[in-house]
Design an enzyme around this catalytic site. Structure first.
Site, PDB file in Angstrom:
ATOM      1  N   GLY A   1      -1.790   6.508  -2.248  1.00  0.00           N
ATOM      2  CA  GLY A   1      -2.931   6.441  -3.166  1.00  0.00           C
ATOM      3  C   GLY A   1      -4.016   5.545  -2.580  1.00  0.00           C
ATOM      4  O   GLY A   1      -5.204   5.908  -2.554  1.00  0.00           O
ATOM      5  N   HIS A   2      -3.612   4.376  -2.065  1.00  0.00           N
ATOM      6  CA  HIS A   2      -4.593   3.478  -1.425  1.00  0.00           C
ATOM      7  C   HIS A   2      -5.200   4.164  -0.198  1.00  0.00           C
ATOM      8  O   HIS A   2      -6.409   4.045   0.055  1.00  0.00           O
ATOM      9  CB  HIS A   2      -3.916   2.183  -0.955  1.00  0.00           C
ATOM     10  CG  HIS A   2      -3.397   1.321  -2.061  1.00  0.00           C
ATOM     11  ND1 HIS A   2      -2.064   1.118  -2.271  1.00  0.00           N
ATOM     12  CD2 HIS A   2      -4.047   0.590  -3.019  1.00  0.00           C
ATOM     13  CE1 HIS A   2      -1.891   0.298  -3.301  1.00  0.00           C
ATOM     14  NE2 HIS A   2      -3.067  -0.035  -3.774  1.00  0.00           N
TER      15      HIS A   2
ATOM     16  N   MET B   1       1.451   7.345  -7.974  1.00  0.00           N
ATOM     17  CA  MET B   1       1.790   6.345  -6.956  1.00  0.00           C
ATOM     18  C   MET B   1       1.338   4.971  -7.436  1.00  0.00           C
ATOM     19  O   MET B   1       0.252   4.811  -7.990  1.00  0.00           O
ATOM     20  CB  MET B   1       1.134   6.692  -5.628  1.00  0.00           C
ATOM     21  CG  MET B   1       1.794   7.900  -5.008  1.00  0.00           C
ATOM     22  SD  MET B   1       1.359   8.081  -3.299  1.00  0.00           S
ATOM     23  CE  MET B   1       2.206   9.629  -2.962  1.00  0.00           C
TER      24      MET B   1
ATOM     25  N   GLY C   1      -9.170   3.596  -7.775  1.00  0.00           N
ATOM     26  CA  GLY C   1      -8.408   4.776  -8.189  1.00  0.00           C
ATOM     27  C   GLY C   1      -8.470   4.978  -9.696  1.00  0.00           C
ATOM     28  O   GLY C   1      -8.450   4.009 -10.464  1.00  0.00           O
TER      29      GLY C   1
ATOM     30  N   LEU D   1       0.818  -1.216   0.000  1.00  0.00           N
ATOM     31  CA  LEU D   1       0.000   0.000   0.000  1.00  0.00           C
ATOM     32  C   LEU D   1       0.852   1.266   0.000  1.00  0.00           C
ATOM     33  O   LEU D   1       1.967   1.292   0.511  1.00  0.00           O
ATOM     34  CB  LEU D   1      -0.933  -0.005   1.214  1.00  0.00           C
ATOM     35  CG  LEU D   1      -1.873  -1.216   1.318  1.00  0.00           C
ATOM     36  CD1 LEU D   1      -2.804  -1.059   2.513  1.00  0.00           C
ATOM     37  CD2 LEU D   1      -2.685  -1.409   0.038  1.00  0.00           C
ATOM     38  N   HIS D   2       0.273   2.322  -0.566  1.00  0.00           N
ATOM     39  CA  HIS D   2       0.905   3.643  -0.599  1.00  0.00           C
ATOM     40  C   HIS D   2      -0.188   4.681  -0.349  1.00  0.00           C
ATOM     41  O   HIS D   2      -1.370   4.316  -0.157  1.00  0.00           O
ATOM     42  CB  HIS D   2       1.622   3.859  -1.935  1.00  0.00           C
ATOM     43  CG  HIS D   2       0.772   3.519  -3.136  1.00  0.00           C
ATOM     44  ND1 HIS D   2      -0.330   4.253  -3.486  1.00  0.00           N
ATOM     45  CD2 HIS D   2       0.833   2.494  -4.020  1.00  0.00           C
ATOM     46  CE1 HIS D   2      -0.889   3.728  -4.563  1.00  0.00           C
ATOM     47  NE2 HIS D   2      -0.204   2.635  -4.888  1.00  0.00           N
TER      48      HIS D   2
ATOM     49  N   GLN E   1      -9.495  -0.346 -15.819  1.00  0.00           N
ATOM     50  CA  GLN E   1     -10.078  -1.220 -14.782  1.00  0.00           C
ATOM     51  C   GLN E   1     -11.378  -0.606 -14.244  1.00  0.00           C
ATOM     52  O   GLN E   1     -12.370  -1.307 -14.022  1.00  0.00           O
ATOM     53  CB  GLN E   1      -9.075  -1.399 -13.641  1.00  0.00           C
ATOM     54  CG  GLN E   1      -9.645  -2.126 -12.432  1.00  0.00           C
ATOM     55  CD  GLN E   1      -8.558  -2.531 -11.451  1.00  0.00           C
ATOM     56  OE1 GLN E   1      -7.922  -3.543 -11.616  1.00  0.00           O
ATOM     57  NE2 GLN E   1      -8.362  -1.738 -10.404  1.00  0.00           N
TER      58      GLN E   1
HETATM   59  O1  PAF Z   1      -6.239  -2.613  -8.738  1.00  0.00           O
HETATM   60  C1  PAF Z   1      -5.882  -3.628  -8.127  1.00  0.00           C
HETATM   61  O2  PAF Z   1      -5.055  -3.567  -7.212  1.00  0.00           O
HETATM   62  C2  PAF Z   1      -6.472  -4.977  -8.511  1.00  0.00           C
HETATM   63  O3  PAF Z   1      -6.653  -5.076  -9.884  1.00  0.00           O
HETATM   64  C3  PAF Z   1      -7.778  -5.300  -7.755  1.00  0.00           C
HETATM   65  C4  PAF Z   1      -8.892  -4.340  -8.119  1.00  0.00           C
HETATM   66  C5  PAF Z   1      -7.525  -5.259  -6.260  1.00  0.00           C
HETATM   67  C6  PAF Z   1      -8.242  -6.707  -8.123  1.00  0.00           C
HETATM   68  O4  PAF Z   1      -7.304  -7.667  -7.769  1.00  0.00           O
END
Ligand code: PAF
Length: 280
Positions: free
Chosen positions: A36-37, A184, A147, A33-34, A153
């Site tokens: 951004g998360h 990030m 994000g 994690l960074h 995605q």
């Molecule tokens: O964006 C991500 O980190 C991945 O694609 C996700 C959405 C957690 C699915 O594994």
């Protein structure tokens, strides 16, 4: 903060919360994690009673075994960051917990996945669609946070939610950047010092292309000179640099109304593949 590794344990915790009419926010992640998360966690803690962050490196979305192997795994640090950010629960299942058997379901997102990441990483969005659907079923969130850095995605998951009638609100949060402009990403920690020093050129080239398009320069010319710019830095191998419609993700030859255009890029810096985009 509680840490769950089993679906059953997490479900029974969440059932208790739902009995008390609590609202649930979900942040699906692959860990490492960074900030951004953490910006997604912050958004969730403001809008929900309970925030669940999943940390699962999903093998089904990797078409490159080396990339899966090298993906950073830092659960202890992740949990410390999440606790500080006020997350309520972490869901960190094993591969066996998530995939008792290899799923036989195949999700095809049609034209949304035939371009950019989907074209470069066959099967990637099938894996994303499956794991995100599973997480939505396991957690039953009221809101789920993603994000904008992973623009394609986001479109895929919007389609998934619409097609499968998931009863939740998707919240898309802005890309968080380092001071030098680099978006990030968990993959940034795999860059060596030289690569890290060069990496901000990705955003510099994106931003330059955006300015040129906004000043009415021709799309083809701008793409050509951005590709040359990447080509002039020997550490980069450009995968794609595309100007697309933000909804359909299809390449455009002219710029549309404000907010409908995106420039998307993927480039290798040494062995590390980085993506970024700007919407304008
Ligand atoms: O964006 C991500 O980190 C991945 O694609 C996700 C959405 C957690 C699915 O594994």
């Amino acid at each position: 903060m509680e840490v769950f590794t089993s679906i059953k344990g997490l479900r029974s915790f969440l059932d208790q919360q739902l009995l008390q009419q609590k609202t649930i926010g979900l942040i699906p992640t692959m860990g490492a994690l960074h900030d951004g998360h953490i910006s997604l966690v912050d958004a969730s803690t403001k809008e929900n009673d309970i925030t669940v962050c999943s940390v699962f490196v999903n093998p089904a979305q990797f078409n490159n075994p080396e990339d899966l192997l090298k993906y950073p795994r830092t659960l202890e640090e992740d949990c410390a960051m999440l606790e500080r950010a006020g997350c309520t629960a972490v869901f960190a299942p094993s591969v066996e917990e998530m995939y008792l058997e290899k799923p036989s379901l195949v999700i095809n997102f049609g034209s949304l996945e035939s371009v950019m990441e989907g074209a470069s990483r066959p099967g990637h969005f099938n894996g994303v669609g499956i794991v995100v659907s599973k997480l939505f079923h396991i957690v039953s969130p009221h809101r789920a946070y993603f994000g904008q850095k992973d623009l394609q995605q986001v479109s895929i998951i919007q389609q998934l939610v619409a097609d499968l009638a998931f009863n939740l609100e998707l919240i898309v949060c802005p890309t968080i950047r380092e001071r030098d402009g680099l978006a990030m990403s968990s993959r940034n920690r795999r860059l060596n010092d030289t690569e890290r020093a060069i990496a901000p050129h990705i955003y510099r080239i994106l931003d330059d292309a955006k300015k040129r398009l906004l000043s009415a320069e021709d799309v083809k010319t701008v793409i050509q000179s951005a590709s040359e710019d990447f080509g002039s830095i020997k550490e980069f191998t450009l995968d794609y640099f595309e100007v697309v419609n933000v909804k359909t993700l299809q390449p455009v030859s002219t710029i549309g109304a404000p907010g409908t255009n995106a420039i998307c890029v993927a480039a290798f810096l040494g062995p590390v593949r980085l993506i970024d985009n700007v919407v304008f």
